[in-house]
Design a protein around this motif. Structure first.
Motif, short mmCIF file in Angstrom:
data_model
loop_
_atom_site.label_atom_id
_atom_site.label_comp_id
_atom_site.label_asym_id
_atom_site.label_seq_id
_atom_site.Cartn_x
_atom_site.Cartn_y
_atom_site.Cartn_z
N UNK A 101 15.74 18.61 -10.66
CA UNK A 101 16.03 19.92 -10.79
C UNK A 101 16.82 20.61 -9.80
N UNK A 102 17.96 21.32 -9.76
CA UNK A 102 18.75 21.69 -8.81
C UNK A 102 17.90 23.08 -8.23
N UNK A 103 17.80 22.76 -7.18
CA UNK A 103 17.33 24.06 -6.33
C UNK A 103 15.70 23.80 -5.78
N UNK A 104 15.16 22.74 -6.48
CA UNK A 104 13.54 22.48 -6.39
C UNK A 104 13.38 22.05 -4.82
N UNK A 105 14.21 21.27 -4.28
CA UNK A 105 13.80 20.59 -3.02
C UNK A 105 13.99 21.72 -1.99
N UNK A 106 15.05 22.71 -2.04
CA UNK A 106 15.08 23.81 -1.34
C UNK A 106 13.68 24.72 -1.33
N UNK A 107 13.15 24.96 -2.68
CA UNK A 107 12.02 25.47 -2.99
C UNK A 107 10.79 24.98 -2.05
N UNK A 108 10.88 23.53 -2.41
CA UNK A 108 9.61 22.75 -1.47
C UNK A 108 9.81 22.96 0.05
N UNK A 109 10.78 23.15 0.35
CA UNK A 109 10.74 23.61 1.80
C UNK A 109 10.36 25.08 2.26
N UNK A 110 10.31 26.01 1.28
CA UNK A 110 9.78 27.23 1.37
C UNK A 110 8.46 27.44 1.17
N UNK A 111 8.04 26.77 0.03
CA UNK A 111 6.35 26.58 -0.50
C UNK A 111 6.01 25.30 -0.36
#
Length: 243
Positions: A224-234
């Protein structure tokens, strides 16, 4: 959970309405199965805390309906849609365990425990505290559903239909708040019923929640695009400060 989607989408208002009706019927049947597992295993209807638990199931369904039917009825319709080709085949048995078979097993063991007096008496205050924990878990799961329009029943990535990462509501604190809520409810159930032996199936159900969380999170990171960036935030999947 953070985004799953079935094959067939309701295409118009009539499809959505029929899907919501199907959700209401399906939810009522599941609630009857759960209630039957309690009272048949006990051999009596005279179990006050079992009625409390059934009331929590009914309250959960009512609150979901009140929140989602006016705002996102398509979600309820999609959650009952037939999925002929689920993308992640490993998820079907896991979903069945956490949503139905784990709770049924927990409640059957609890009923037998109370019926035959296997466990010592649990303080009523602890049972009341467990009810509060269950309510917290229930509300957290519903909040997650209301905050994530891709909160479907099985893991599936479909970016061509606008599948995006949910980041609002409880998703600001953990990546899978729906599973956090389900885990809290599973943990509270044996205490509500006053049956310590029921922690065995409840604990196994919680382990399946953890396994499903890990597999789904890995899938989302990979696909899922964008999920790895979300993991870094949460940073945390289920419990802030722990995992």
């Amino acid at each position: 959970m953070n985004g799953v989607k079935p094959v067939d989408q309701p295409s118009d208002k009539s499809d959505t309405t029929s899907g919501v009706v199907r959700w209401l019927v399906q939810g009522s049947v599941i609630m009857l199965i759960l209630a039957a597992s309690l009272f048949i295993s006990l051999g009596s209807l005279g179990w006050a805390m079992a009625w409390v638990l059934v009331g929590l199931y009914a309250a959960s369904m009512i609150v979901q309906a009140l929140v989602l039917i006016p705002n996102n009825p398509e979600l309820l319709a999609e959650r009952t849609g037939i999925q002929l080709d689920p993308t992640k085949k490993w998820d079907r048995p896991l979903a069945g365990i956490v949503s139905l078979w784990g709770p049924v097993a927990t409640q059957i063991v609890a009923g037998l425990d109370v019926r035959f007096g296997w466990s010592p008496q649990i303080p009523f205050a602890l049972q009341v505290a467990a009810v509060a924990i269950a309510v917290l878990g229930m509300l957290l799961s519903i909040w997650a559903m209301a905050s994530n329009k891709f909160f479907y029943g099985f893991v599936r990535i479909e970016e061509d239909r606008g599948h995006t990462v949910a980041t609002g509501g409880p998703y600001q604190f953990v990546r899978h708040p729906g599973y956090t809520g389900g885990t809290l409810f599973a943990l509270a159930t044996p205490l509500i019923l006053g049956a310590l032996w029921a922690f065995i199936p409840a604990g196994l159900t919680m382990c399946v929640f953890v396994i499903r969380t890990a597999l789904e999170d890995r899938t989302l990171q990979d696909e899922l695009d964008g999920y790895k960036g979300y993991v870094k935030r949460v940073c945390y999947r289920l419990l802030p400060g722990v995992w």
